[in-house]
Enzyme design. Structure first.
Site, short mmCIF file in Angstrom:
data_model
loop_
_atom_site.label_atom_id
_atom_site.label_comp_id
_atom_site.label_asym_id
_atom_site.label_seq_id
_atom_site.Cartn_x
_atom_site.Cartn_y
_atom_site.Cartn_z
N HIS A 59 -18.77 2.93 0.01
CA HIS A 59 -17.81 2.88 -1.09
C HIS A 59 -17.14 1.52 -1.09
CE1 HIS A 59 -14.21 4.92 -3.35
NE2 HIS A 59 -14.48 3.73 -3.82
N GLU A 101 -15.40 -3.23 -6.34
CA GLU A 101 -14.84 -3.37 -5.00
C GLU A 101 -14.44 -4.80 -4.70
OE1 GLU A 101 -14.17 -0.83 -2.58
OE2 GLU A 101 -14.30 0.20 -4.51
N HIS A 105 -10.62 -5.08 -3.83
CA HIS A 105 -10.42 -5.21 -2.39
C HIS A 105 -10.94 -6.52 -1.82
CE1 HIS A 105 -9.13 -1.02 -2.13
NE2 HIS A 105 -10.18 -0.69 -2.86
#
Length: 207
Positions: A59, A101, A105
């Protein structure tokens, strides 16, 4: 209006947008059980990921504070190319997730997109994912704690405070593993190590 202040403080501890890139304490490596995502979201979207026999997929690799986490950080690095995100689809399920992502992040890691994806792949490859779960042929219900125990058995040197199992809609959804900046296992922060306590969580088999 005084009641707003505690809520704002709590929200700030959970997520902090726009924090300086590269300033964090450890990583959370989030592994998603692909059959769960497909059952709850992916199949309705016609996601190509759900046509593949995937079990645990990456993930994301998330920079984390001891309490809360940074997100959407300003960075001097260029966004990833389409080739970079497509190259991550083998372990992430889709290039779209890789792009998301990075934006949320990866920008907080202090790394270039290329180095962030390389580190994410390295972290994913270092984890022994329990093979027994891939051998299921039918849906089963089981205590979420058994999934955690399977990871601990497969990864020598890990302890229960370094991993947490997440459920969604009474299904096994994710395993979140806490790692140092050099990808060594470390204890999770108190806001991360909150295990699913279900005794009858559904686990769909890999198809």
């Amino acid at each position: 209006m005084r009641w707003l202040l505690p809520l704002m403080l709590v929200a700030g501890l959970a997520r902090a947008d726009g924090e300086p890139s590269g300033t964090f304490d450890y990583y959370v490596l989030s592994l998603s059980w692909s059959p769960t995502w497909c059952a709850l979201q992916g199949e309705a979207r016609g996601a190509a990921q759900c046509e593949r026999p995937l079990g645990w997929v990456l993930h994301g690799l998330w920079p984390q504070y001891h309490r809360g986490y940074p997100a959407n950080c300003p960075t001097k690095h260029r966004p990833p190319s389409r080739a970079m995100t497509e190259a991550m689809a083998d372990i992430m399920g889709s290039s779209g997730l890789a792009w998301h992502e990075w934006n949320k992040h990866g920008t907080c890691s202090g790394l270039s997109a290329e180095d962030y994806f390389a580190l994410s792949r390295d972290a994913f490859n270092r984890v022994n994912r329990p093979e027994a779960l891939r051998r299921l042929t039918d849906p089963v219900t089981l205590p979420a704690e058994l999934v955690e125990q399977a990871f601990l058995k497969a990864n020598a040197g890990w302890s229960a405070d370094m991993i947490t199992i997440i459920c969604e809609d009474r299904r096994i959804d994710e395993a979140r593993l806490c790692l140092s900046k050099t990808l060594d296992p470390v204890p999770c922060g108190q806001d991360v190590v909150r295990d699913c306590s279900l005794g009858n969580a559904l686990l769909d088999p890999v198809r």
